[in-house]
Motif scaffolding. Sequence first.
Motif, PDB file in Angstrom:
ATOM      1  N   ARG A 128       0.834  -1.188   0.000  1.00  0.00           N
ATOM      2  CA  ARG A 128       0.000   0.000   0.000  1.00  0.00           C
ATOM      3  C   ARG A 128       0.872   1.242   0.000  1.00  0.00           C
ATOM      4  NH1 ARG A 128      -2.386  -3.940   2.998  1.00  0.00           N
ATOM      5  NH2 ARG A 128      -4.580  -4.393   2.549  1.00  0.00           N
ATOM      6  N   TYR A 129       0.433   2.229  -0.748  1.00  0.00           N
ATOM      7  CA  TYR A 129       1.067   3.544  -0.746  1.00  0.00           C
ATOM      8  C   TYR A 129       0.003   4.536  -0.292  1.00  0.00           C
ATOM      9  CZ  TYR A 129       4.390   1.137  -3.802  1.00  0.00           C
ATOM     10  OH  TYR A 129       5.285   0.242  -4.338  1.00  0.00           O
ATOM     11  N   GLY A 130      -0.014   4.836   0.988  1.00  0.00           N
ATOM     12  CA  GLY A 130      -1.087   5.671   1.524  1.00  0.00           C
ATOM     13  C   GLY A 130      -2.417   4.952   1.374  1.00  0.00           C
ATOM     14  N   ASP A 131      -3.341   5.577   0.651  1.00  0.00           N
ATOM     15  CA  ASP A 131      -4.658   4.981   0.455  1.00  0.00           C
ATOM     16  C   ASP A 131      -4.726   4.078  -0.776  1.00  0.00           C
ATOM     17  OD1 ASP A 131      -5.648   6.308   2.677  1.00  0.00           O
ATOM     18  OD2 ASP A 131      -6.274   8.066   1.510  1.00  0.00           O
ATOM     19  N   VAL A 132      -3.636   3.990  -1.511  1.00  0.00           N
ATOM     20  CA  VAL A 132      -3.614   3.187  -2.739  1.00  0.00           C
ATOM     21  C   VAL A 132      -3.152   1.768  -2.421  1.00  0.00           C
ATOM     22  CG1 VAL A 132      -2.625   2.926  -5.040  1.00  0.00           C
ATOM     23  CG2 VAL A 132      -3.162   5.220  -4.155  1.00  0.00           C
ATOM     24  N   HIS A 133      -3.983   0.800  -2.790  1.00  0.00           N
ATOM     25  CA  HIS A 133      -3.647  -0.613  -2.610  1.00  0.00           C
ATOM     26  C   HIS A 133      -3.094  -1.134  -3.930  1.00  0.00           C
ATOM     27  CE1 HIS A 133      -6.437  -1.362   1.079  1.00  0.00           C
ATOM     28  NE2 HIS A 133      -5.947  -0.141   1.073  1.00  0.00           N
ATOM     29  N   ALA A 134      -1.788  -0.974  -4.128  1.00  0.00           N
ATOM     30  CA  ALA A 134      -1.174  -1.389  -5.399  1.00  0.00           C
ATOM     31  C   ALA A 134      -1.219  -2.899  -5.565  1.00  0.00           C
ATOM     32  CB  ALA A 134       0.265  -0.890  -5.470  1.00  0.00           C
ATOM     33  N   VAL A 135      -0.979  -3.627  -4.480  1.00  0.00           N
ATOM     34  CA  VAL A 135      -1.123  -5.087  -4.442  1.00  0.00           C
ATOM     35  C   VAL A 135      -1.940  -5.397  -3.195  1.00  0.00           C
ATOM     36  CG1 VAL A 135       0.086  -7.282  -4.134  1.00  0.00           C
ATOM     37  CG2 VAL A 135       1.007  -5.563  -5.695  1.00  0.00           C
ATOM     38  N   ASP A 136      -3.018  -6.148  -3.376  1.00  0.00           N
ATOM     39  CA  ASP A 136      -4.004  -6.279  -2.308  1.00  0.00           C
ATOM     40  C   ASP A 136      -4.326  -7.747  -2.028  1.00  0.00           C
ATOM     41  OD1 ASP A 136      -5.893  -5.701  -0.426  1.00  0.00           O
ATOM     42  OD2 ASP A 136      -7.367  -4.872  -1.819  1.00  0.00           O
ATOM     43  N   ASP A 137      -3.747  -8.279  -0.958  1.00  0.00           N
ATOM     44  CA  ASP A 137      -4.048  -9.653  -0.511  1.00  0.00           C
ATOM     45  C   ASP A 137      -3.865 -10.676  -1.628  1.00  0.00           C
ATOM     46  OD1 ASP A 137      -4.547  -8.930   2.086  1.00  0.00           O
ATOM     47  OD2 ASP A 137      -6.706  -8.754   1.822  1.00  0.00           O
ATOM     48  N   VAL A 138      -2.730 -10.669  -2.254  1.00  0.00           N
ATOM     49  CA  VAL A 138      -2.443 -11.575  -3.374  1.00  0.00           C
ATOM     50  C   VAL A 138      -1.877 -12.893  -2.858  1.00  0.00           C
ATOM     51  CG1 VAL A 138      -0.900 -11.948  -5.341  1.00  0.00           C
ATOM     52  CG2 VAL A 138      -2.155  -9.800  -5.122  1.00  0.00           C
ATOM     53  N   SER A 139      -2.556 -13.978  -3.194  1.00  0.00           N
ATOM     54  CA  SER A 139      -2.081 -15.325  -2.859  1.00  0.00           C
ATOM     55  C   SER A 139      -2.001 -16.136  -4.148  1.00  0.00           C
ATOM     56  CB  SER A 139      -3.037 -16.010  -1.870  1.00  0.00           C
ATOM     57  OG  SER A 139      -3.085 -15.305  -0.644  1.00  0.00           O
ATOM     58  N   ILE A 140      -0.787 -16.418  -4.581  1.00  0.00           N
ATOM     59  CA  ILE A 140      -0.580 -17.181  -5.811  1.00  0.00           C
ATOM     60  C   ILE A 140       0.534 -18.193  -5.578  1.00  0.00           C
ATOM     61  CG2 ILE A 140      -1.371 -15.390  -7.398  1.00  0.00           C
ATOM     62  CD1 ILE A 140       1.587 -14.713  -7.910  1.00  0.00           C
ATOM     63  N   SER A 141       0.571 -19.194  -6.441  1.00  0.00           N
ATOM     64  CA  SER A 141       1.662 -20.172  -6.443  1.00  0.00           C
ATOM     65  C   SER A 141       2.015 -20.447  -7.892  1.00  0.00           C
ATOM     66  CB  SER A 141       1.234 -21.463  -5.735  1.00  0.00           C
ATOM     67  OG  SER A 141       2.301 -22.392  -5.706  1.00  0.00           O
ATOM     68  N   VAL A 142       3.278 -20.253  -8.241  1.00  0.00           N
ATOM     69  CA  VAL A 142       3.753 -20.469  -9.599  1.00  0.00           C
ATOM     70  C   VAL A 142       4.702 -21.656  -9.603  1.00  0.00           C
ATOM     71  CG1 VAL A 142       5.036 -19.500 -11.545  1.00  0.00           C
ATOM     72  CG2 VAL A 142       3.500 -18.040 -10.210  1.00  0.00           C
ATOM     73  N   ALA A 143       4.355 -22.670 -10.394  1.00  0.00           N
ATOM     74  CA  ALA A 143       5.131 -23.898 -10.423  1.00  0.00           C
ATOM     75  C   ALA A 143       6.421 -23.724 -11.214  1.00  0.00           C
ATOM     76  CB  ALA A 143       4.303 -25.032 -11.026  1.00  0.00           C
ATOM     77  N   GLU A 144       7.361 -24.597 -10.941  1.00  0.00           N
ATOM     78  CA  GLU A 144       8.628 -24.611 -11.655  1.00  0.00           C
ATOM     79  C   GLU A 144       8.408 -24.987 -13.115  1.00  0.00           C
ATOM     80  OE1 GLU A 144      13.000 -26.564 -10.775  1.00  0.00           O
ATOM     81  OE2 GLU A 144      11.221 -27.823 -10.513  1.00  0.00           O
ATOM     82  N   HIS A 145       9.155 -24.347 -13.993  1.00  0.00           N
ATOM     83  CA  HIS A 145       9.178 -24.640 -15.425  1.00  0.00           C
ATOM     84  C   HIS A 145       7.828 -24.352 -16.096  1.00  0.00           C
ATOM     85  CE1 HIS A 145      12.693 -27.680 -14.729  1.00  0.00           C
ATOM     86  NE2 HIS A 145      13.036 -26.414 -14.505  1.00  0.00           N
ATOM     87  N   GLY A 146       7.720 -23.177 -16.639  1.00  0.00           N
ATOM     88  CA  GLY A 146       6.510 -22.790 -17.362  1.00  0.00           C
ATOM     89  C   GLY A 146       6.631 -21.350 -17.810  1.00  0.00           C
ATOM     90  N   ILE A 147       5.836 -20.987 -18.815  1.00  0.00           N
ATOM     91  CA  ILE A 147       5.753 -19.597 -19.266  1.00  0.00           C
ATOM     92  C   ILE A 147       4.413 -19.059 -18.799  1.00  0.00           C
ATOM     93  CG2 ILE A 147       5.768 -18.042 -21.240  1.00  0.00           C
ATOM     94  CD1 ILE A 147       7.475 -20.037 -22.734  1.00  0.00           C
ATOM     95  N   VAL A 148       4.480 -18.076 -17.921  1.00  0.00           N
ATOM     96  CA  VAL A 148       3.303 -17.543 -17.239  1.00  0.00           C
ATOM     97  C   VAL A 148       3.037 -16.125 -17.726  1.00  0.00           C
ATOM     98  CG1 VAL A 148       2.297 -16.964 -14.988  1.00  0.00           C
ATOM     99  CG2 VAL A 148       3.824 -18.951 -15.217  1.00  0.00           C
ATOM    100  N   GLY A 149       1.794 -15.829 -18.044  1.00  0.00           N
ATOM    101  CA  GLY A 149       1.404 -14.475 -18.398  1.00  0.00           C
ATOM    102  C   GLY A 149       0.879 -13.751 -17.180  1.00  0.00           C
ATOM    103  N   LEU A 150       1.489 -12.619 -16.847  1.00  0.00           N
ATOM    104  CA  LEU A 150       0.983 -11.750 -15.786  1.00  0.00           C
ATOM    105  C   LEU A 150       0.335 -10.570 -16.495  1.00  0.00           C
ATOM    106  CD1 LEU A 150       0.667 -10.951 -12.826  1.00  0.00           C
ATOM    107  CD2 LEU A 150       2.942  -9.893 -12.945  1.00  0.00           C
TER     108      LEU A 150
END
Length: 297
Positions: free
Chosen positions: A13-35
Amino acid sequence: MTAVIDTDRLSRRYGDVHAVDDVSISVAEHGIVGLLGRNGAGKTTLMQLLTGQDFPTGGTATVFGERPLENARVLSNVCFVKESQRYPDEFKGRHALKAASLCFPDWDAAFAAELVEEFRVPVDRPIKKMSRGQQSAVGVIVGLASRAPLTFFDEPYLGLDAVARQLFYDRLLADYAEHPRTVVLSTHLIDEVANLLEHVIVIDDGRIVIDEPADELRERGATVIGPAERVEAFVAGREVLHRERLGGTASATIAGRLTPEDRAAARADGLELAPVSLQQLVVRTTGGPALGTETDA
């Protein structure tokens, strides 16, 4: 499979801005992932947290099972290529490549030299005097030749023309096949990279709204093509994302998975079914304006 990235309610958070908000992810080994996500959605902030370049205000992030902040063991296996990578004023292209060779244990100098020729990078020219496309190519070369076990590309190829971008995609796919690793592509050019992606993560207003294999995501919809009257009859009662019509032929992109019975009925009625555009699905999910429109050609 082994997880390369794990986050649990990660926030920034930057003040009132939630740039990243409660993110829960898991990225497996070996793969091409699109964000994927819109401008300001939180993509770059998330990557900065995962590469130890920013501090979270909540939650946790681990890379290769460890916290990335000030962790040389983790960061020596991570390459983060940004769209506007900065170098010292006196740096030439060859200096950037030399610095990269000292940072990444798996650096392939011969591969880097091949890429310099293919992308036509003037390595003896100061980077600040290179064109935007040439500067982008330097970043792409570093990202590819580093062969880091975890590589982030934060839209560094936007300065490349269409030919150079296709060269990047081709070289990435070929080298990934020979040297598997985890690659995260953050991009607005969704349809250009769609065929590369094995997994898709979409972030919107700092929160994850899609996190699933690309093949499963594509099954969320379909495009129906055929005589206009039959297309309209088939899509009646369904959520239509997009329509186009050319004379008596129409196409309609619909949301939702089709059952085997739906597909059989479409074939029996002389309709063609095509996969839905990944970009259409992402735009729809993030509330963009490009869907639900009708075009007469």
